[in-house]
Design a protein around this motif. Structure first.
Motif, PDB file in Angstrom:
ATOM      1  N   ARG A  35      -2.161  -5.628 -13.956  1.00 24.74           N
ATOM      2  CA  ARG A  35      -3.001  -6.971 -13.918  1.00 24.74           C
ATOM      3  C   ARG A  35      -2.419  -7.832 -14.804  1.00 24.74           C
ATOM      4  N   LYS A  37       0.371 -11.004 -15.612  1.00 25.02           N
ATOM      5  CA  LYS A  37       0.917 -12.264 -14.579  1.00 25.02           C
ATOM      6  C   LYS A  37       2.189 -12.340 -14.558  1.00 25.02           C
ATOM      7  N   SER A  42       3.894  -9.420  -8.983  1.00 23.67           N
ATOM      8  CA  SER A  42       2.485  -9.769  -9.575  1.00 23.67           C
ATOM      9  C   SER A  42       1.618 -10.792  -8.565  1.00 23.67           C
ATOM     10  N   ARG A  45      -2.140  -7.819  -5.634  1.00 23.64           N
ATOM     11  CA  ARG A  45      -2.878  -7.001  -6.477  1.00 23.64           C
ATOM     12  C   ARG A  45      -2.637  -5.720  -6.144  1.00 23.64           C
ATOM     13  N   GLU A  47      -4.771  -3.588  -5.492  1.00 28.25           N
ATOM     14  CA  GLU A  47      -5.823  -3.168  -4.391  1.00 28.25           C
ATOM     15  C   GLU A  47      -5.164  -3.430  -3.179  1.00 28.25           C
ATOM     16  N   GLU A  48      -4.043  -4.394  -3.134  1.00 35.52           N
ATOM     17  CA  GLU A  48      -3.488  -4.540  -1.902  1.00 35.52           C
ATOM     18  C   GLU A  48      -2.145  -3.681  -1.468  1.00 35.52           C
TER      19      GLU A  48
END
Ligand code: BJW
Ligand code: ZN
Length: 243
Positions: A35, A37, A42, A45, A47-48
């Motif tokens: 998480r 930057k 980056s 996410r 989750e993707e």
């Protein structure tokens, strides 16, 4: 760094200690966090990318991400934080290191009792039958790797929506429940069920310490939260133990 007396006493007297680590402990080795930057990836996410759906709809993208991370992880070495936990293990008869990291750096540093609850990035398995796959992965020359059963090969890690390895998970919750002292180190404490482990320890009267660069949802539940680098704080705790 000033540590509270209660922590110093627990550190010296405890017999049962459990630790949960996340990507932050490997950041000082040069492994990017999820998480953060920075970096090429980056814009995605986790989750993707770290999901069954992502792999089914775009296996090449997901494989490229894993091969990129494998490449980074093959070049890095454990840091002072990993080594401090190796030292710490020697002081306690009951010590469990639970890691969400797939980079294998705790074992490489020399930690003995490690529970890799999100798997290990160096291993592959079949997406269909689950059998381990030992062959090379080369997307350019070989295309998408396939198992003998015809199923697609995937990294042997735990994606969102998947169960964690049963044995490691139950051992992790057992260790959390009986710990007198629990450390949550370098994790954003967002991803479950791992994020519930420190709270489980707390509910069973463990003294809960968090080490992180920034506050997390766990911070308000910690008995002591240090904002700093794991590779700087952990060696100081080992010094206290040696005194
Ligand atoms: C430093 C530092 C320095 C930097 N020093 N600090 C209960 C409630 C809500 C949701 C759920 C729930 N139960 C289940 C869910 C769903 C889901 C979930 O948790 N979603 C949330 C996001 C809301 N969980 C799951 O799906 C899990 N499976 C499951 O529960 O199965 C049962 C089930 C089945 C079917 C349906 C429903 C339930 C599986 C989760 C798998 C997570 N997988 C990943 C990828 C692993 C493989 C890979 O590496 O590619 O695991 S995602 C990614 O996040 C990875 C990490 O292990 C994990 C945690 O990230 P971590 O380590 O905390 O990293 P960061 O980057 O977030 O944080 C780094 C921290 O370090 C930061 O705070 C920095 O400040 C700090 N830091 N430098 C100290 N030097
Ligand atoms: Zn198969």
């Amino acid at each position: 760094m000033e540590f509270p007396e209660v922590l110093i006493e627990r550190l010296k007297k405890a017999k049962k200690v459990a630790i949960l680590t996340g990507a932050g402990i490997s950041a000082e080795s040069g492994v990017p966090t999820f998480r953060g930057k920075e970096g090429l990836w980056s814009k995605f996410r986790p989750e993707e990318l770290a999901t069954v759906e992502a792999f089914m709809s775009n296996p090449k993208l997901v494989w490229e991400w894993y091969l990129h991370r494998r490449e980074i992880m093959s070049k890095v070495a454990p840091n002072a934080g990993h080594y401090a936990l190796v030292e710490m293990e020697k002081f306690y008869p009951d010590f469990t290191l639970i890691t969400q990291n797939v980079d294998g750096l705790h074992r490489r540093a020399g930690s003995q009792k490690v529970l890799e609850v999100h798997g290990n990035i160096t291993k592959n398995k079949c997406f269909e039958c689950g059998e381990p796959f030992e062959g090379e992965i080369n997307l350019e020359s070989g295309g998408m790797p396939l198992c003998e059963c015809g199923g697609r090969v995937r990294p042997d890690v735990v994606w969102f929506g998947e169960m964690l390895p049963e044995r490691a998970l139950s051992d992790a919750f057992d260790a959390s429940s009986r710990a007198e002292l629990f450390f949550s180190i370098g994790t954003s404490a967002l991803v479950h069920p791992a994020a519930a482990m420190p709270l489980t320890a707390r509910r069973h009267q463990a003294y809960l310490v968090e080490i992180n660069l920034e506050p997390t949802p766990l911070t308000e539940y910690a008995d002591f939260a240090v904002q700093g680098k794991a590779g700087e704080i952990l060696p100081q705790l080992v010094e206290i133990l040696k005194k």
